[in-house]
Design an enzyme around this catalytic site. Structure first.
Site, PDB file in Angstrom:
ATOM      1  N   HIS A 308       4.201   5.061  10.720  1.00  0.00           N
ATOM      2  CA  HIS A 308       4.298   3.354  10.082  1.00  0.00           C
ATOM      3  C   HIS A 308       3.203   2.678  10.228  1.00  0.00           C
ATOM      4  CE1 HIS A 308       5.529   0.323   8.128  1.00  0.00           C
ATOM      5  NE2 HIS A 308       6.456   0.517   7.468  1.00  0.00           N
ATOM      6  N   ASP A 366       8.978   6.160   3.060  1.00  0.00           N
ATOM      7  CA  ASP A 366       7.604   6.668   1.801  1.00  0.00           C
ATOM      8  C   ASP A 366       8.231   7.084   1.306  1.00  0.00           C
ATOM      9  OD1 ASP A 366       7.530   4.011   0.793  1.00  0.00           O
ATOM     10  OD2 ASP A 366       5.805   3.856   3.423  1.00  0.00           O
TER      11      ASP A 366
END
Length: 431
Positions: A308, A366
């Site tokens: 991330h 995600d």
């Protein structure tokens, strides 16, 4: 005496910059008077090191993997709360009492029905239009049905009604966007269902058969929406605040935020996860081959849904949603699907392979949210719509805070690098 930092400039010029410290001990130089006193501005492409506002809504520490809404850890909210309670917390600053939550949820329920003219507008969209274009357009169109929302001096009661209408009607518009893309009849909301159950009903029920509410799926959707509800000053949130700083309406500002989220560098990560998994499956399903490709610095292939940009240690949301993903797949009898097998092998590699451990390429939110949406039968083009539905209370809270703080209209500076002054040359005399 407040702390200051001394900035020494060419020619012996200097300026004392006040140091501001937040409640979590984040420190910043206050450069509000820098240009007036020195003629200098800062250059920070992408605003990576610039604090554009002071906010009391969300605290994020990427190095330590911390995410808190109004001080409450995301882990506690995902486990013990529901989406509308979290929305109330973000928008109004405190957890609601039972009476406040019932009133908030009840008012939202009463406003989920949209004007019939909105149903007619769907007929005017091209058949191949992207769902985010519909969502953005119809969110802005709400200003036409509620022109009082354009007034920058709404009373508290009027603003609360504007907020409730957006929370309520965006869920209906999002569900109708999906139904329209599938060529299915549109479902009207049901006032006997809670927010998430009603959304799933509008998405997946048919008038020809009874729809059974799956509590495992409702719980997972609640968690997904909570985990996406706010994430500090990201691209779409900053867009909402910047547009709102011009006294644009809540509906117009959120419409702009939806368009920012639509950008594949922002809201499209979970869609990219599913597209990657499908590509691996189409290639034969050999995950070891793609893990090797991911390690090869000369290979353009990248693992989607791992690591991330903000979280440098781990994504605290991923641990929560992984459990929900397992529960949903089990409840839907999809634990043996080929796509899931590929996802599990990639997940295992990322968690155990030293290459990925050293680079902190862990599965993020995600990765798991894409798997859940796929399991529910939601088309990949709708993933960003789901993201927007979750992010809505954060956008509202940020817009509301910006207004309450009476922040000035946003107006970034630039460093000009074009041609210096030159004279106009008549077209017949140009070389």
């Amino acid at each position: 005496m407040a702390e200051t930092a001394e900035l020494n400039l060419p020619g012996g010029q200097s300026i004392s910059l006040p140091i501001f410290e937040g409640t979590e001990h984040e420190k910043a130089f206050d450069i509000g008077k820098l240009r007036d006193q020195t003629g200098y501005v800062t250059l920070d492409s992408g605003y990576k090191n610039t604090g554009a506002t002071k906010s009391a809504i969300t605290f994020l520490d990427g190095e330590e993997g911390i995410l808190r809404y109004r001080g409450y850890p995301i882990e506690q909210l995902a486990e013990k709360s529901n989406f509308l309670e979290v929305a109330y917390l973000l928008i109004y600053g405190e957890l609601p009492t039972t009476e406040q939550l019932n009133a908030f949820a009840g008012t939202i329920t009463k406003h989920t029905l949209v004007h019939e003219d909105i149903r007619k507008i769907f007929d005017g969209f091209p058949s191949a239009i992207h769902p985010m274009a519909i969502l953005s357009s119809l969110t802005c169109v709400l200003t036409g049905f509620y022109p009082e929302s354009l007034d920058p001096n709404q009373s508290t009661e009027e603003l609360d009604l504007t907020i409730v209408r957006l929370m309520a009607k965006m869920s209906t518009i999002a569900a109708w966007t999906y139904k329209n893309s599938m060529g299915h009849p549109l479902n009207y909301p049901r006032n006997d269902l809670d927010y998430c159950a009603n959304f799933l009903y509008m998405m997946f029920s048919f008038p020809t058969e009874k729809y059974e509410i799956n509590p495992v799926v409702v719980s997972a959707l609640n968690k997904l929406l909570i985990l996406h509800a706010d994430h500090e000053q990201n691209c779409s949130t900053s867009t909402v605040r910047l547009v709102g700083s011009a006294n644009a309406s809540l509906y117009g500002s959120v419409s702009a935020g939806i368009n920012a989220l639509w950008g594949p560098l922002h809201g499209g990560a979970n869609q990219e996860v599913i597209e990657m998994l499908e590509a691996i499956e189409k290639d034969g399903g050999d995950t070891s081959k793609f893990i090797a490709k991911a390690k090869d610095k000369n290979d353009p292939f990248r693992l989607m849904g791992f690591g991330h940009r903000v979280y440098k240690n781990f994504d605290p949301r991923a641990k929560i949603i992984k459990v929900a993903a397992d529960e949903v797949l089990q409840a839907l009898g999809m634990q043996d699907s080929p796509l899931l097998k590929i996802a599990q092998e990639l997940e295992q590699a990322a968690l155990t392979n030293q290459y990925f451990i050293d680079r902190k390429l862990y599965p993020n939110v995600d990765f798991y949210s894409g798997i859940i949406y796929k399991a529910l039968g939601i088309p990949t083009e709708m993933f960003t719509v789901m993201f927007a539905l979750g992010r809505l209370p954060g956008w509202i809270a940020q817009w509301k805070e910006m207004r309450e703080n009476k922040e000035p209209i946003g107006r970034p500076r630039q460093i000009y690098v074009g041609a210096t002054e030159r004279d106009y040359v008549a077209i017949g005399e140009r070389a």
